[in-house]
Motif scaffolding. Structure first.
Motif, PDB file in Angstrom:
ATOM      1  N   LYS A  61       0.272  -5.459  -3.315  1.00 37.44           N
ATOM      2  CA  LYS A  61       1.344  -4.641  -2.767  1.00 37.44           C
ATOM      3  C   LYS A  61       1.342  -4.749  -1.245  1.00 37.44           C
ATOM      4  N   LEU A  62       2.537  -4.675  -0.659  1.00 35.50           N
ATOM      5  CA  LEU A  62       2.642  -4.764   0.793  1.00 35.50           C
ATOM      6  C   LEU A  62       1.868  -3.647   1.483  1.00 35.50           C
ATOM      7  N   GLU A  63       1.863  -2.450   0.858  1.00 34.68           N
ATOM      8  CA  GLU A  63       1.129  -1.331   1.444  1.00 34.68           C
ATOM      9  C   GLU A  63      -0.364  -1.647   1.536  1.00 34.68           C
ATOM     10  N   ASP A  64      -0.931  -2.237   0.476  1.00 36.87           N
ATOM     11  CA  ASP A  64      -2.355  -2.614   0.471  1.00 36.87           C
ATOM     12  C   ASP A  64      -2.620  -3.717   1.493  1.00 36.87           C
ATOM     13  N   PHE A  65      -1.668  -4.634   1.621  1.00 43.12           N
ATOM     14  CA  PHE A  65      -1.849  -5.751   2.553  1.00 43.12           C
ATOM     15  C   PHE A  65      -1.834  -5.255   4.002  1.00 43.12           C
ATOM     16  N   VAL A  66      -0.956  -4.303   4.298  1.00 40.92           N
ATOM     17  CA  VAL A  66      -0.885  -3.738   5.648  1.00 40.92           C
ATOM     18  C   VAL A  66      -2.181  -3.017   5.994  1.00 40.92           C
ATOM     19  N   ILE A  67      -2.717  -2.242   5.043  1.00 42.62           N
ATOM     20  CA  ILE A  67      -3.990  -1.547   5.268  1.00 42.62           C
ATOM     21  C   ILE A  67      -5.108  -2.553   5.535  1.00 42.62           C
ATOM     22  N   PHE A  68      -5.124  -3.641   4.749  1.00 47.04           N
ATOM     23  CA  PHE A  68      -6.127  -4.697   4.936  1.00 47.04           C
ATOM     24  C   PHE A  68      -6.049  -5.280   6.345  1.00 47.04           C
ATOM     25  N   LEU A  69      -4.839  -5.569   6.832  1.00 52.48           N
ATOM     26  CA  LEU A  69      -4.668  -6.149   8.165  1.00 52.48           C
ATOM     27  C   LEU A  69      -5.109  -5.183   9.259  1.00 52.48           C
ATOM     28  N   ARG A  70      -4.750  -3.908   9.098  1.00 54.70           N
ATOM     29  CA  ARG A  70      -5.164  -2.899  10.091  1.00 54.70           C
ATOM     30  C   ARG A  70      -6.692  -2.815  10.155  1.00 54.70           C
ATOM     31  N   GLN A  71      -7.332  -2.760   9.016  1.00 62.06           N
ATOM     32  CA  GLN A  71      -8.786  -2.647   8.978  1.00 62.06           C
ATOM     33  C   GLN A  71      -9.451  -3.916   9.517  1.00 62.06           C
ATOM     34  N   GLU A 148      -2.904  -7.388  14.159  1.00 57.54           N
ATOM     35  CA  GLU A 148      -2.205  -6.127  14.412  1.00 57.54           C
ATOM     36  C   GLU A 148      -0.692  -6.347  14.407  1.00 57.54           C
ATOM     37  N   ASP A 149      -0.247  -7.445  15.030  1.00 57.51           N
ATOM     38  CA  ASP A 149       1.187  -7.777  15.043  1.00 57.51           C
ATOM     39  C   ASP A 149       1.703  -8.023  13.628  1.00 57.51           C
ATOM     40  N   MET A 150       0.895  -8.720  12.816  1.00 56.97           N
ATOM     41  CA  MET A 150       1.307  -8.998  11.441  1.00 56.97           C
ATOM     42  C   MET A 150       1.363  -7.721  10.614  1.00 56.97           C
ATOM     43  N   ALA A 151       0.455  -6.790  10.883  1.00 61.29           N
ATOM     44  CA  ALA A 151       0.494  -5.493  10.187  1.00 61.29           C
ATOM     45  C   ALA A 151       1.788  -4.759  10.528  1.00 61.29           C
ATOM     46  N   ASP A 152       2.180  -4.778  11.818  1.00 66.75           N
ATOM     47  CA  ASP A 152       3.450  -4.163  12.226  1.00 66.75           C
ATOM     48  C   ASP A 152       4.628  -4.856  11.552  1.00 66.75           C
ATOM     49  N   TYR A 153       4.562  -6.191  11.500  1.00 67.58           N
ATOM     50  CA  TYR A 153       5.649  -6.968  10.889  1.00 67.58           C
ATOM     51  C   TYR A 153       5.825  -6.606   9.417  1.00 67.58           C
ATOM     52  N   TYR A 154       4.736  -6.624   8.653  1.00 68.49           N
ATOM     53  CA  TYR A 154       4.825  -6.332   7.220  1.00 68.49           C
ATOM     54  C   TYR A 154       5.189  -4.865   6.966  1.00 68.49           C
ATOM     55  N   GLU A 155       4.744  -3.991   7.856  1.00 70.13           N
ATOM     56  CA  GLU A 155       5.078  -2.574   7.701  1.00 70.13           C
ATOM     57  C   GLU A 155       6.577  -2.353   7.870  1.00 70.13           C
ATOM     58  N   LYS A 156       7.155  -2.978   8.902  1.00 69.30           N
ATOM     59  CA  LYS A 156       8.594  -2.844   9.136  1.00 69.30           C
ATOM     60  C   LYS A 156       9.393  -3.517   8.026  1.00 69.30           C
ATOM     61  N   LYS A 265      22.727  -7.129   6.539  1.00 72.05           N
ATOM     62  CA  LYS A 265      21.978  -6.481   7.622  1.00 72.05           C
ATOM     63  C   LYS A 265      20.472  -6.556   7.376  1.00 72.05           C
ATOM     64  N   SER A 266      20.077  -6.352   6.119  1.00 71.77           N
ATOM     65  CA  SER A 266      18.662  -6.421   5.769  1.00 71.77           C
ATOM     66  C   SER A 266      18.102  -7.824   5.998  1.00 71.77           C
ATOM     67  N   LEU A 267      18.865  -8.848   5.610  1.00 75.28           N
ATOM     68  CA  LEU A 267      18.425 -10.237   5.788  1.00 75.28           C
ATOM     69  C   LEU A 267      18.359 -10.631   7.261  1.00 75.28           C
ATOM     70  N   LEU A 268      19.342 -10.184   8.043  1.00 81.44           N
ATOM     71  CA  LEU A 268      19.335 -10.484   9.474  1.00 81.44           C
ATOM     72  C   LEU A 268      18.152  -9.809  10.169  1.00 81.44           C
ATOM     73  N   ALA A 269      17.837  -8.582   9.732  1.00 82.38           N
ATOM     74  CA  ALA A 269      16.675  -7.884  10.297  1.00 82.38           C
ATOM     75  C   ALA A 269      15.394  -8.649   9.998  1.00 82.38           C
ATOM     76  N   ARG A 270      15.268  -9.121   8.748  1.00 82.58           N
ATOM     77  CA  ARG A 270      14.057  -9.849   8.384  1.00 82.58           C
ATOM     78  C   ARG A 270      13.979 -11.201   9.101  1.00 82.58           C
TER      79      ARG A 270
END
Length: 402
Positions: A61-71, A148-156, A265-270
């Motif tokens: 899950k993206l949530e688990d992946f973001v936590i992994f990157l932060r840690q 840290e940047d990748m964690a922000d990216y995946y979180e957004k 809009k979602s695709l352009l944001a990504r």
């Protein structure tokens, strides 16, 4: 690489059990020694269909992946080595797929491989986008900032995706509910009244004949509906596998009356967020566009990105193909052009991403407030037609009896 189960003792004499991915038993014993454990038993696990992990969709899950990157970033900033950080996160993560993969990455790291090459062996868990960013971080010596940047990216990205998903969930649930209620009424309720109307005889209204005919057909050929739904899913999946047909499906999605603008809009944001993250971490622009093309998951925008890469290779502006395409608003093309001219393309892309992420938030809230009453009316209309087809002839029978 095989799986080995082990039993070991730590320095305090406590028993530890677990599973390690390695080439040989000796490699397992070496890994355990480095972890401060004394191996008591090491046995290779037999691979059968029953002990293999099967995943549907994304394994992590993206949530688990973001936590992994932060840690991971925090541990490296604290001076912990990459090998030890990987081992600690292997023990702490709750994701089964991530835990298993990190254990394999740890083995590769102990054999002298770089982090990016170790991650690159597991494309199901770590995307090419992520492994390229890690490689850039290793080369530049800023791995912790990159993580840290990748964690922000995946979180957004996860936040934007969840917003779109929540906007889509309500109409899908109502549509499924409407289909379920309709099938239940046609199979269970209507046939009861059909028998009653047959006993009284007389002419029934057109709406009742239509509903009775639908009920008869559904009762006799319900399996055809099941086969048709299954066939549609299979056909859709097969069409998505071919680039040409995928293009037209993606085009149709972007042209949808209400949801098309939200998807765009979602695709352009990504797209802009991905490009900005890659460029700000010193990934070459041509490689950044190629990686973004794979991440975007929309063949319409991917084609434009391929054309942009070609124009860059010819020494022209990457915004040229975008200026000619209806999917890219003037805001996007103008800011990209300014970014190219000023040498601040990554910052301009970051601002575009912020703008469209905010637009997605606003659009989803408006969409949900608009769709809710419409879907209620839709459901009420379907049920109302069936109820009316039953009530109208009942009133006529009542009047005739009296």
């Amino acid at each position: 690489m095989a799986q080995f189960s082990y039993v070991a003792r730590d320095r305090q004499g406590n028993k530890k059990k677990g599973v390690i991915q390695a080439d040989t038993k000796q490699a397992v014993r070496s890994i355990l020694r480095e972890r401060g454990l004394r191996a008591l038993e090491v046995e290779q696990k037999k691979q059968t269909i029953w002990n293999q992990d099967i995943y549907f969709g994304q394994p992590v899950k993206l949530e688990d992946f973001v936590i992994f990157l932060r840690q991971f970033s925090t541990l490296i900033k604290a001076g912990v080595t990459i090998v030890d950080a990987t081992r600690i996160l292997t023990e702490q993560t709750e994701s089964k797929a991530l835990k298993k993969t990190l254990a394999q990455v740890e083995v590769d790291l102990r054999e002298g491989n770089s982090l990016s090459s170790s991650l690159n062996k597991h494309p199901r868990i770590f995307s090419p986008l992520f492994t390229n960013m890690v490689y850039a971080g290793e080369v530049s010596g800023s791995l912790e900032e990159t993580l840290e940047d990748m964690a922000d990216y995946y979180e957004k990205h996860n936040k934007t995706r969840q917003k779109v998903k929540s906007a889509m969930t309500y109409p899908v649930v109502i549509a499924v509910l409407a289909i379920g209620v309709t099938i239940f009424l046609l199979l269970s309720v209507v046939p009861t009244f059909v028998d009653m109307f047959a006993q009284f005889g007389g002419e029934v209204p057109g709406i009742t004949r239509f509903v009775m005919g639908a009920s008869d057909w559904m009762t006799s050929y319900w399996y055809v509906v099941v086969i048709m739904i299954f066939a549609l899913f299979v056909i859709f999946y097969l069409l998505r596998q071919r680039r040409e047909t995928k293009y037209y499906l993606d085009l149709m999605m972007l042209r949808l009356p209400v949801f098309g603008k939200l998807f765009r809009k979602s695709l352009l944001a990504r797209m802009t967020r991905t490009l900005s993250s890659l460029l700000s971490n010193s990934v070459p622009v041509l490689q950044a566009i190629t990686l973004t093309e794979k991440v975007i998951e929309n063949e319409v925008l991917a084609r434009v990105l391929r054309e942009s890469r070609n124009t860059l290779e010819q020494g022209r502006s990457m915004s040229e193909p975008m200026l000619k395409h209806w999917a890219f608003p003037p805001l996007v093309t103008q800011m990209i052009t300014i970014g190219e001219q000023t040498g601040a393309l990554d910052r301009m892309l970051d601002r575009i991403a912020d703008f469209y992420e905010s637009e997605v938030d606003t659009a989803t809230d408006q969409l949900k407030s608009l769709i809710e009453p419409l879907m209620i009316v839709f459901l009420a209309g379907i049920v109302g037609v069936i109820v009316m087809s039953i009530m109208v002839p009942m009133f006529e029978i009542y009047n005739n009896v009296n």
